[in-house]
Scaffold this motif. Structure first.
Motif, PDB file in Angstrom:
ATOM      1  N   VAL A  97       0.840  -1.204   0.000  1.00 47.53           N
ATOM      2  CA  VAL A  97       0.000   0.000   0.000  1.00 47.53           C
ATOM      3  C   VAL A  97       0.870   1.247   0.000  1.00 47.53           C
ATOM      4  CG1 VAL A  97      -1.626   1.366   1.361  1.00 47.53           C
ATOM      5  CG2 VAL A  97      -2.009  -1.086   1.065  1.00 47.53           C
ATOM      6  N   LEU A  98       1.873   1.269   0.869  1.00 46.39           N
ATOM      7  CA  LEU A  98       2.753   2.444   0.945  1.00 46.39           C
ATOM      8  C   LEU A  98       3.461   2.675  -0.389  1.00 46.39           C
ATOM      9  CD1 LEU A  98       4.426   2.127   4.487  1.00 46.39           C
ATOM     10  CD2 LEU A  98       2.278   3.211   3.851  1.00 46.39           C
ATOM     11  N   ALA A  99       3.961   1.598  -0.985  1.00 42.69           N
ATOM     12  CA  ALA A  99       4.687   1.731  -2.247  1.00 42.69           C
ATOM     13  C   ALA A  99       3.776   2.250  -3.360  1.00 42.69           C
ATOM     14  CB  ALA A  99       5.295   0.385  -2.639  1.00 42.69           C
ATOM     15  N   LYS A 100       2.574   1.708  -3.462  1.00 45.30           N
ATOM     16  CA  LYS A 100       1.665   2.109  -4.536  1.00 45.30           C
ATOM     17  C   LYS A 100       1.143   3.536  -4.356  1.00 45.30           C
ATOM     18  CE  LYS A 100       0.166  -2.556  -5.770  1.00 45.30           C
ATOM     19  NZ  LYS A 100      -0.961  -3.511  -5.879  1.00 45.30           N
ATOM     20  N   LEU A 101       1.032   3.984  -3.106  1.00 49.06           N
ATOM     21  CA  LEU A 101       0.560   5.346  -2.854  1.00 49.06           C
ATOM     22  C   LEU A 101       1.703   6.355  -2.806  1.00 49.06           C
ATOM     23  CD1 LEU A 101      -2.210   4.852  -0.118  1.00 49.06           C
ATOM     24  CD2 LEU A 101      -2.427   4.875  -2.611  1.00 49.06           C
ATOM     25  N   GLY A 102       2.941   5.875  -2.832  1.00 55.36           N
ATOM     26  CA  GLY A 102       4.083   6.764  -2.707  1.00 55.36           C
ATOM     27  C   GLY A 102       4.138   7.414  -1.338  1.00 55.36           C
ATOM     28  N   ALA A 103       3.694   6.665  -0.321  1.00 54.61           N
ATOM     29  CA  ALA A 103       3.650   7.188   1.048  1.00 54.61           C
ATOM     30  C   ALA A 103       4.846   6.662   1.828  1.00 54.61           C
ATOM     31  CB  ALA A 103       2.348   6.761   1.727  1.00 54.61           C
ATOM     32  N   ARG A 104       5.498   7.528   2.584  1.00 51.75           N
ATOM     33  CA  ARG A 104       6.695   7.096   3.304  1.00 51.75           C
ATOM     34  C   ARG A 104       6.362   6.374   4.596  1.00 51.75           C
ATOM     35  NH1 ARG A 104       8.721  10.633   7.418  1.00 51.75           N
ATOM     36  NH2 ARG A 104      10.766   9.739   7.075  1.00 51.75           N
ATOM     37  N   ASP A 105       5.156   6.536   5.106  1.00 46.90           N
ATOM     38  CA  ASP A 105       4.778   5.806   6.317  1.00 46.90           C
ATOM     39  C   ASP A 105       3.266   5.661   6.387  1.00 46.90           C
ATOM     40  OD1 ASP A 105       3.727   8.230   7.296  1.00 46.90           O
ATOM     41  OD2 ASP A 105       5.417   8.615   8.610  1.00 46.90           O
ATOM     42  N   ARG A 106       2.822   4.994   7.433  1.00 48.24           N
ATOM     43  CA  ARG A 106       1.412   4.677   7.606  1.00 48.24           C
ATOM     44  C   ARG A 106       0.540   5.927   7.688  1.00 48.24           C
ATOM     45  NH1 ARG A 106       0.625  -0.275   9.892  1.00 48.24           N
ATOM     46  NH2 ARG A 106      -1.503  -0.864  10.460  1.00 48.24           N
ATOM     47  N   THR A 107       1.003   6.927   8.417  1.00 50.08           N
ATOM     48  CA  THR A 107       0.226   8.155   8.559  1.00 50.08           C
ATOM     49  C   THR A 107      -0.018   8.802   7.205  1.00 50.08           C
ATOM     50  OG1 THR A 107       1.090   8.539  10.781  1.00 50.08           O
ATOM     51  CG2 THR A 107       0.127  10.429   9.645  1.00 50.08           C
ATOM     52  N   GLN A 108       1.019   8.854   6.376  1.00 50.68           N
ATOM     53  CA  GLN A 108       0.863   9.489   5.068  1.00 50.68           C
ATOM     54  C   GLN A 108      -0.118   8.720   4.184  1.00 50.68           C
ATOM     55  OE1 GLN A 108       2.107  12.551   4.650  1.00 50.68           O
ATOM     56  NE2 GLN A 108       2.606  12.146   6.789  1.00 50.68           N
ATOM     57  N   ALA A 109      -0.119   7.394   4.289  1.00 50.04           N
ATOM     58  CA  ALA A 109      -1.082   6.604   3.522  1.00 50.04           C
ATOM     59  C   ALA A 109      -2.505   6.901   3.974  1.00 50.04           C
ATOM     60  CB  ALA A 109      -0.784   5.113   3.678  1.00 50.04           C
ATOM     61  N   VAL A 110      -2.703   7.030   5.275  1.00 52.85           N
ATOM     62  CA  VAL A 110      -4.040   7.305   5.803  1.00 52.85           C
ATOM     63  C   VAL A 110      -4.499   8.712   5.425  1.00 52.85           C
ATOM     64  CG1 VAL A 110      -5.352   7.615   7.943  1.00 52.85           C
ATOM     65  CG2 VAL A 110      -3.896   5.604   7.640  1.00 52.85           C
ATOM     66  N   ILE A 111      -3.603   9.685   5.505  1.00 52.84           N
ATOM     67  CA  ILE A 111      -3.950  11.051   5.083  1.00 52.84           C
ATOM     68  C   ILE A 111      -4.338  11.055   3.609  1.00 52.84           C
ATOM     69  CG2 ILE A 111      -3.015  13.363   4.677  1.00 52.84           C
ATOM     70  CD1 ILE A 111      -3.653  12.866   7.581  1.00 52.84           C
ATOM     71  N   ARG A 112      -3.601  10.293   2.800  1.00 48.02           N
ATOM     72  CA  ARG A 112      -3.930  10.185   1.372  1.00 48.02           C
ATOM     73  C   ARG A 112      -5.325   9.568   1.196  1.00 48.02           C
ATOM     74  NH1 ARG A 112      -1.078   8.593  -3.426  1.00 48.02           N
ATOM     75  NH2 ARG A 112      -2.575   8.922  -5.124  1.00 48.02           N
ATOM     76  N   ALA A 113      -5.644   8.578   2.026  1.00 47.15           N
ATOM     77  CA  ALA A 113      -6.956   7.933   1.940  1.00 47.15           C
ATOM     78  C   ALA A 113      -8.068   8.923   2.249  1.00 47.15           C
ATOM     79  CB  ALA A 113      -7.015   6.736   2.892  1.00 47.15           C
ATOM     80  N   TYR A 114      -7.856   9.776   3.251  1.00 44.66           N
ATOM     81  CA  TYR A 114      -8.858  10.795   3.584  1.00 44.66           C
ATOM     82  C   TYR A 114      -8.961  11.845   2.478  1.00 44.66           C
ATOM     83  CZ  TYR A 114      -9.023   9.188   8.471  1.00 44.66           C
ATOM     84  OH  TYR A 114      -9.208   8.454   9.617  1.00 44.66           O
ATOM     85  N   ASP A 115      -7.801  12.354   2.033  1.00 43.77           N
ATOM     86  CA  ASP A 115      -7.822  13.452   1.064  1.00 43.77           C
ATOM     87  C   ASP A 115      -8.384  13.021  -0.290  1.00 43.77           C
ATOM     88  OD1 ASP A 115      -6.871  15.324   2.791  1.00 43.77           O
ATOM     89  OD2 ASP A 115      -4.829  15.401   1.998  1.00 43.77           O
ATOM     90  N   SER A 116      -8.259  11.735  -0.606  1.00 42.85           N
ATOM     91  CA  SER A 116      -8.719  11.242  -1.914  1.00 42.85           C
ATOM     92  C   SER A 116     -10.200  10.880  -1.920  1.00 42.85           C
ATOM     93  CB  SER A 116      -7.917  10.004  -2.308  1.00 42.85           C
ATOM     94  OG  SER A 116      -8.231   8.929  -1.443  1.00 42.85           O
ATOM     95  N   GLY A 117     -10.790  10.781  -0.720  1.00 38.40           N
ATOM     96  CA  GLY A 117     -12.165  10.339  -0.649  1.00 38.40           C
ATOM     97  C   GLY A 117     -12.310   8.822  -0.584  1.00 38.40           C
ATOM     98  N   PHE A 118     -11.175   8.100  -0.514  1.00 38.63           N
ATOM     99  CA  PHE A 118     -11.240   6.639  -0.396  1.00 38.63           C
ATOM    100  C   PHE A 118     -11.944   6.235   0.890  1.00 38.63           C
ATOM    101  CE2 PHE A 118      -9.271   2.675   1.146  1.00 38.63           C
ATOM    102  CZ  PHE A 118      -9.667   1.822   0.129  1.00 38.63           C
ATOM    103  N   VAL A 119     -11.626   6.930   1.973  1.00 34.43           N
ATOM    104  CA  VAL A 119     -12.377   6.788   3.220  1.00 34.43           C
ATOM    105  C   VAL A 119     -12.876   8.172   3.612  1.00 34.43           C
ATOM    106  CG1 VAL A 119     -11.174   4.745   4.078  1.00 34.43           C
ATOM    107  CG2 VAL A 119     -10.297   7.010   4.644  1.00 34.43           C
ATOM    108  N   THR A 120     -13.990   8.210   4.268  1.00 39.29           N
ATOM    109  CA  THR A 120     -14.598   9.482   4.652  1.00 39.29           C
ATOM    110  C   THR A 120     -14.764   9.532   6.172  1.00 39.29           C
ATOM    111  OG1 THR A 120     -15.827   9.535   2.579  1.00 39.29           O
ATOM    112  CG2 THR A 120     -16.547  11.055   4.319  1.00 39.29           C
ATOM    113  N   PRO A 121     -14.038  10.423   6.848  1.00 39.80           N
ATOM    114  CA  PRO A 121     -14.229  10.554   8.287  1.00 39.80           C
ATOM    115  C   PRO A 121     -15.585  11.163   8.578  1.00 39.80           C
ATOM    116  CG  PRO A 121     -12.809  12.306   7.492  1.00 39.80           C
ATOM    117  CD  PRO A 121     -13.053  11.378   6.319  1.00 39.80           C
ATOM    118  N   SER A 122     -16.157  10.822   9.699  1.00 44.93           N
ATOM    119  CA  SER A 122     -17.461  11.412  10.065  1.00 44.93           C
ATOM    120  C   SER A 122     -17.278  12.897  10.291  1.00 44.93           C
ATOM    121  CB  SER A 122     -18.002  10.753  11.337  1.00 44.93           C
ATOM    122  OG  SER A 122     -17.076  10.871  12.375  1.00 44.93           O
ATOM    123  N   ARG A 123     -18.178  13.675   9.750  1.00 41.96           N
ATOM    124  CA  ARG A 123     -18.064  15.143   9.825  1.00 41.96           C
ATOM    125  C   ARG A 123     -19.124  15.687  10.754  1.00 41.96           C
ATOM    126  NH1 ARG A 123     -14.772  17.378   5.846  1.00 41.96           N
ATOM    127  NH2 ARG A 123     -13.988  15.827   4.399  1.00 41.96           N
TER     128      ARG A 123
END
Length: 217
Positions: free
Chosen positions: A191-217
Protein backbone atom coordinates in the motif's frame (compact mmCIF):
# COMPACT_ATOMS: atom_id res chain seq x y z
CA UNK A 1 21.73 2.01 19.86
CA UNK A 2 20.00 5.02 21.38
CA UNK A 3 17.20 6.71 19.44
CA UNK A 4 18.33 10.26 18.69
CA UNK A 5 15.75 13.04 19.03
CA UNK A 6 16.02 16.63 17.80
CA UNK A 7 13.96 19.21 19.73
CA UNK A 8 12.62 22.21 17.78
CA UNK A 9 10.66 24.79 19.78
CA UNK A 10 11.00 28.54 20.27
CA UNK A 11 10.26 28.23 24.01
CA UNK A 12 13.36 27.27 26.04
CA UNK A 13 11.25 25.92 28.90
CA UNK A 14 9.45 23.52 26.57
CA UNK A 15 12.76 22.27 25.19
CA UNK A 16 14.16 21.85 28.69
CA UNK A 17 11.13 19.85 29.77
CA UNK A 18 11.29 17.59 26.73
CA UNK A 19 15.03 17.08 27.18
CA UNK A 20 14.54 16.02 30.80
CA UNK A 21 11.88 13.49 29.81
CA UNK A 22 13.77 12.02 26.86
CA UNK A 23 17.23 11.87 28.42
CA UNK A 24 15.81 10.05 31.45
CA UNK A 25 14.40 7.26 29.28
CA UNK A 26 16.51 4.21 28.43
CA UNK A 27 17.19 3.99 24.72
CA UNK A 28 16.37 7.64 23.98
CA UNK A 29 18.64 10.69 23.89
CA UNK A 30 18.43 14.30 22.76
CA UNK A 31 20.76 14.84 19.81
CA UNK A 32 20.31 18.62 19.70
CA UNK A 33 17.98 21.59 19.97
CA UNK A 34 16.75 24.39 17.73
CA UNK A 35 14.66 27.48 18.44
CA UNK A 36 13.25 27.81 14.91
CA UNK A 37 12.47 25.75 11.85
CA UNK A 38 15.15 27.58 9.88
CA UNK A 39 17.81 25.72 11.89
CA UNK A 40 16.38 22.27 11.17
CA UNK A 41 18.01 21.40 7.78
CA UNK A 42 21.54 22.05 9.01
CA UNK A 43 21.02 20.21 12.29
CA UNK A 44 19.42 17.20 10.60
CA UNK A 45 22.31 16.99 8.14
CA UNK A 46 24.87 17.21 10.94
CA UNK A 47 23.23 15.24 13.74
CA UNK A 48 21.17 12.66 11.78
CA UNK A 49 18.36 12.35 14.35
CA UNK A 50 15.85 9.53 14.14
CA UNK A 51 12.93 11.68 15.29
CA UNK A 52 12.24 15.42 15.30
CA UNK A 53 9.83 16.88 17.85
CA UNK A 54 8.75 19.98 15.94
CA UNK A 55 6.76 22.90 17.32
CA UNK A 56 4.05 23.58 14.76
CA UNK A 57 3.97 27.35 15.36
CA UNK A 58 7.25 29.30 15.38
CA UNK A 59 7.86 32.97 14.53
CA UNK A 60 10.18 32.67 11.51
CA UNK A 61 9.96 29.23 9.87
CA UNK A 62 7.05 27.23 11.27
CA UNK A 63 6.78 23.47 11.64
CA UNK A 64 4.85 23.01 8.40
CA UNK A 65 7.48 24.71 6.25
CA UNK A 66 10.31 22.95 8.08
CA UNK A 67 8.63 19.55 7.66
CA UNK A 68 7.91 20.18 3.97
CA UNK A 69 11.54 21.11 3.40
CA UNK A 70 12.82 18.00 5.16
CA UNK A 71 10.55 15.65 3.23
CA UNK A 72 11.47 17.17 -0.11
CA UNK A 73 15.23 17.53 0.33
CA UNK A 74 16.45 14.71 2.60
CA UNK A 75 16.80 11.23 1.10
CA UNK A 76 15.93 9.46 4.35
CA UNK A 77 14.30 12.13 6.51
CA UNK A 78 13.73 11.53 10.22
CA UNK A 79 10.26 10.91 11.55
CA UNK A 80 8.58 14.18 12.49
CA UNK A 81 6.14 14.57 15.37
CA UNK A 82 4.64 18.04 15.49
CA UNK A 83 3.97 19.52 18.90
CA UNK A 84 1.04 21.86 19.43
CA UNK A 85 -0.90 23.58 22.18
CA UNK A 86 -4.34 22.81 20.79
CA UNK A 87 -5.54 19.50 19.33
CA UNK A 88 -7.74 21.25 16.73
CA UNK A 89 -4.95 23.57 15.57
CA UNK A 90 -5.41 24.12 11.81
CA UNK A 91 -1.65 23.82 11.40
CA UNK A 92 -1.60 20.21 12.63
CA UNK A 93 -3.45 18.69 9.69
CA UNK A 94 -1.32 20.75 7.29
CA UNK A 95 1.78 19.36 9.00
CA UNK A 96 0.49 15.80 8.62
CA UNK A 97 -0.17 16.45 4.92
CA UNK A 98 3.37 17.86 4.66
CA UNK A 99 4.81 14.59 5.95
CA UNK A 100 4.68 14.53 9.75
CA UNK A 101 4.07 11.09 11.24
CA UNK A 102 1.87 12.33 14.07
CA UNK A 103 1.40 15.03 16.66
CA UNK A 104 1.60 15.62 20.40
CA UNK A 105 0.01 18.17 22.69
CA UNK A 106 2.38 20.27 24.78
CA UNK A 107 0.49 19.16 27.87
CA UNK A 108 1.13 15.47 27.09
CA UNK A 109 2.31 13.36 30.00
CA UNK A 110 5.94 12.11 29.94
CA UNK A 111 4.85 8.53 29.23
CA UNK A 112 2.76 9.74 26.26
CA UNK A 113 5.75 11.56 24.79
CA UNK A 114 7.96 8.49 25.09
CA UNK A 115 5.21 6.24 23.67
CA UNK A 116 4.73 8.63 20.73
CA UNK A 117 8.39 8.46 19.79
CA UNK A 118 8.42 4.68 19.96
CA UNK A 119 5.13 4.40 18.02
CA UNK A 120 6.24 6.45 15.03
CA UNK A 121 9.55 4.59 14.89
CA UNK A 122 7.83 1.19 14.97
CA UNK A 123 5.45 2.27 12.20
CA UNK A 124 2.94 -0.52 12.78
CA UNK A 125 0.14 1.65 14.15
CA UNK A 126 -1.09 5.23 13.96
CA UNK A 127 -0.31 7.76 16.67
CA UNK A 128 -3.64 8.88 18.18
CA UNK A 129 -5.83 7.62 15.28
CA UNK A 130 -9.07 9.05 16.71
CA UNK A 131 -7.54 12.52 16.86
CA UNK A 132 -6.23 12.23 13.29
CA UNK A 133 -9.71 11.16 12.19
CA UNK A 134 -11.24 14.24 13.86
CA UNK A 135 -8.69 16.49 12.16
CA UNK A 136 -9.47 14.89 8.80
CA UNK A 137 -13.17 15.46 9.39
CA UNK A 138 -12.49 19.16 9.95
CA UNK A 139 -9.87 19.80 7.29
CA UNK A 140 -9.78 17.13 4.58
CA UNK A 141 -11.49 18.05 1.29
CA UNK A 142 -14.63 16.18 0.32
CA UNK A 143 -14.02 14.63 -3.14
CA UNK A 144 -17.04 13.36 -5.00
CA UNK A 145 -15.49 9.95 -5.74
CA UNK A 146 -12.76 7.55 -4.71
CA UNK A 147 -9.53 9.19 -5.79
CA UNK A 148 -7.38 6.08 -5.35
CA UNK A 149 -8.85 4.12 -8.25
CA UNK A 150 -5.72 4.69 -10.30
CA UNK A 151 -3.32 3.55 -7.58
CA UNK A 152 -3.60 -0.12 -8.54
CA UNK A 153 -4.46 -1.38 -5.08
CA UNK A 154 -5.78 -4.93 -4.93
CA UNK A 155 -9.05 -5.55 -3.13
CA UNK A 156 -7.17 -6.95 -0.12
CA UNK A 157 -4.84 -3.93 -0.07
CA UNK A 158 -7.85 -1.61 -0.16
CA UNK A 159 -9.32 -3.53 2.76
CA UNK A 160 -6.06 -3.19 4.70
CA UNK A 161 -5.95 0.55 4.00
CA UNK A 162 -9.50 0.97 5.31
CA UNK A 163 -8.52 -0.83 8.51
CA UNK A 164 -5.35 1.28 8.79
CA UNK A 165 -7.48 4.43 8.49
CA UNK A 166 -9.75 3.07 11.23
CA UNK A 167 -6.71 3.01 13.51
CA UNK A 168 -6.04 -0.71 13.67
CA UNK A 169 -2.50 -1.94 14.26
CA UNK A 170 -0.91 -4.71 12.22
CA UNK A 171 -1.78 -7.26 14.90
CA UNK A 172 -5.40 -6.06 14.99
CA UNK A 173 -5.67 -6.13 11.19
CA UNK A 174 -4.31 -9.68 11.19
CA UNK A 175 -7.02 -10.70 13.64
CA UNK A 176 -9.71 -8.94 11.65
CA UNK A 177 -8.71 -10.61 8.37
CA UNK A 178 -7.69 -13.99 9.82
CA UNK A 179 -4.20 -13.81 8.33
CA UNK A 180 -0.68 -13.70 9.76
CA UNK A 181 0.96 -10.49 10.95
CA UNK A 182 3.74 -10.92 8.38
CA UNK A 183 1.10 -11.09 5.63
CA UNK A 184 -0.37 -7.81 6.91
CA UNK A 185 3.09 -6.22 6.92
CA UNK A 186 3.49 -7.25 3.29
CA UNK A 187 0.13 -5.73 2.36
CA UNK A 188 0.94 -2.51 4.25
CA UNK A 189 4.29 -2.27 2.46
CA UNK A 190 2.55 -2.70 -0.89
CA UNK A 191 0.00 0.00 0.00
CA UNK A 192 2.75 2.44 0.94
CA UNK A 193 4.69 1.73 -2.25
CA UNK A 194 1.66 2.11 -4.54
CA UNK A 195 0.56 5.35 -2.85
CA UNK A 196 4.08 6.76 -2.71
CA UNK A 197 3.65 7.19 1.05
CA UNK A 198 6.70 7.10 3.30
CA UNK A 199 4.78 5.81 6.32
CA UNK A 200 1.41 4.68 7.61
CA UNK A 201 0.23 8.16 8.56
CA UNK A 202 0.86 9.49 5.07
CA UNK A 203 -1.08 6.60 3.52
CA UNK A 204 -4.04 7.31 5.80
CA UNK A 205 -3.95 11.05 5.08
CA UNK A 206 -3.93 10.19 1.37
CA UNK A 207 -6.96 7.93 1.94
CA UNK A 208 -8.86 10.80 3.58
CA UNK A 209 -7.82 13.45 1.06
CA UNK A 210 -8.72 11.24 -1.91
CA UNK A 211 -12.16 10.34 -0.65
CA UNK A 212 -11.24 6.64 -0.40
CA UNK A 213 -12.38 6.79 3.22
CA UNK A 214 -14.60 9.48 4.65
CA UNK A 215 -14.23 10.55 8.29
CA UNK A 216 -17.46 11.41 10.07
CA UNK A 217 -18.06 15.14 9.83
Amino acid sequence: MSVRVLLVDDEPLIRAGLRAIIDSEDGLSVAGEAADGAEVPGLVARLRPDVVLMDVRMPAVDGIRATTHLMSTVDEPPKVIVVTTFENDDYVYDALVAGASGFLLKRARPEEIVAAIRTVLAGDSLLFPAAIRRLAAQHAPAPAADGLLGAGLTEREREVLRLMAAGLSNVEIAGELYVGVQTVKTHVGNVLAKLGARDRTQAVIRAYDSGFVTPSR
